[in-house]
Design a protein around this motif. Structure first.
Motif, mmCIF file in Angstrom:
data_model
loop_
_atom_site.group_PDB
_atom_site.id
_atom_site.type_symbol
_atom_site.label_atom_id
_atom_site.label_comp_id
_atom_site.label_asym_id
_atom_site.label_seq_id
_atom_site.Cartn_x
_atom_site.Cartn_y
_atom_site.Cartn_z
ATOM 1 N N ASN A 252 -0.716 -3.913 8.232
ATOM 2 C CA ASN A 252 0.056 -3.275 7.164
ATOM 3 C C ASN A 252 1.556 -3.478 7.398
ATOM 4 O O ASN A 252 2.056 -3.270 8.498
ATOM 5 N N ALA A 253 2.271 -3.834 6.338
ATOM 6 C CA ALA A 253 3.707 -4.049 6.434
ATOM 7 C C ALA A 253 4.505 -2.920 5.798
ATOM 8 O O ALA A 253 5.693 -2.759 6.087
ATOM 9 N N LYS A 254 3.880 -2.139 4.920
ATOM 10 C CA LYS A 254 4.589 -1.039 4.263
ATOM 11 C C LYS A 254 4.839 0.090 5.266
ATOM 12 O O LYS A 254 3.907 0.569 5.928
ATOM 13 N N VAL A 255 6.096 0.503 5.396
ATOM 14 C CA VAL A 255 6.436 1.614 6.285
ATOM 15 C C VAL A 255 7.248 2.639 5.505
ATOM 16 O O VAL A 255 7.934 2.292 4.546
ATOM 17 N N PRO A 256 7.201 3.928 5.910
ATOM 18 C CA PRO A 256 6.382 4.442 7.013
ATOM 19 C C PRO A 256 4.895 4.380 6.685
ATOM 20 O O PRO A 256 4.505 4.409 5.522
#
Length: 342
Positions: free
Chosen positions: A141-145
């Motif tokens: 996963n690249a979406k943060v937080p």
């Protein structure tokens, strides 16, 4: 101790482990009776595990059974004899890199072992099963937080895959048998009595001994380091708050964090990512020495960054981790010097 449903008897697996030791102490301080299970696996120094256990054994309200959680009959017997109200399952084969070397250890402890716990909860009904998951489930996963409400189906290590499997296994038992289960995704736990395989422990040991530290992909790495006292506080608060089925759950648009069953997932992280170079500087300051760095590329199974969204945890128990890395590392180094007489 802030809790909705009072409980007096807790069965805790991994009692001689890092997090298990701290949680057991907190429960005993609150007057809870605890049965600890652990098999003191030699993944890291069993003497450290024994030293933790030696501090627990004299305490009122604590009993201990040396048990491999993959031993189904032994786990069933412990449940039947103790009759816990709450189960806190922290025993596991830890470590991302070790899973590349010894994958079968993860199948035994993390899959067979967790199945033993689920089956024991099924045949010896409990008010709540709380179990350790990991931020590693977020994988690619690249979406943060990272949010519990996002999918987590692309693990990049076997360790992460087994932890994600635990969450799915828990959901199936919550659905089939009505067992309230709460999975806790820990983000890089550190602190006194910690694990020698973790970077902060290795860095401290090497710096104080004047040896080089191995630094993997320093420029691109950051971690959401979470102090163990904050992890402990979140676990203890959640233990008395078993989940109910989500009345708004929509199977046409399923939310990964909730369910039509009594099932819930929470992140437990400091929600403040720290770059690896800054982290090393903090360890250097606490040790009073500069590190000798040996730069190496990223390792298989590593992810570049972790960052927890803890809004759901805060809403549920009125608490979120907030210990600054400077304070937590200083406390760890103080403990390390005292314990190892450095």
């Amino acid at each position: 101790m802030d809790r909705d449903r009072p409980f007096e008897r807790v069965l805790l697996t991994g009692a001689a482990g890092f997090v298990g030791f701290h949680v057991t102490q907190a429960l005993l301080d609150a007057g809870v009776t605890v049965l600890g299970l652990d098999n003191l696996t030699p993944y890291y120094d069993p003497a450290l595990k024994q030293a933790r256990l030696d501090r627990l054994l004299p305490r009122n309200g604590f009993s201990f059974e040396p048990t491999d959680i993959a031993d189904y009959d032994a786990v069933q017997a412990a449940f039947a004899g103790f009759r816990p109200q709450v189960v806190i399952h922290l025993a596991a084969q830890a470590g991302v890199r070790y899973s590349l070397e010894n994958p079968r250890a993860y199948a035994s402890a993390n899959l067979d072992g967790f199945l033993s716990i689920l089956e024991a909860c099924r045949h010896n009904p409990v008010d709540h099963l709380v179990y350790a998951s990991s931020s590693s489930v977020y994988g690619a996963n690249a979406k943060v937080p990272f949010s519990e409400h996002d999918g987590a189906d692309h693990p990049v290590s076997l360790y992460a895959a087994t932890k994600r499997a635990n969450e799915l296994m828990a959901h199936s038992y919550s659905h089939l048998y009505g067992i309230p289960t709460t999975g806790l995704r820990f983000f890089t736990v550190y602190g006194p009595w910690g694990r020698p395989d973790m970077a902060y422990f290795k860095f401290t040991k090497a710096i104080l001994e004047g040896r080089p530290i191995d630094v993997y992909a320093e420029a691109g790495m950051s971690r959401d380091f979470t102090y163990v006292d904050d992890i402990r506080e979140a676990i203890v608060r959640l233990a008395g708050r078993p989940p109910a089925p989500d009345p708004d759950f929509d199977p046409a648009r399923p939310d990964p964090a909730t369910a039509a069953a009594p099932f819930r997932l929470y992140n437990i992280g400091n929600h403040t990512p720290v770059r690896l170079d800054r982290f090393i500087a903090v360890v250097e300051a606490a040790c009073g020495r500069k590190a000798i760095k040996r730069h190496l590329p990223a390792q298989p199974g590593d992810v570049p960054a972790t960052y927890a969204d803890v809004s759901d945890l805060a809403a549920r128990v009125g608490f979120s981790p907030d210990t600054p890395i400077e304070h937590g590392i200083a406390r760890f180094v103080d403990w390390y010097r005292s314990f190892y007489k450095v």
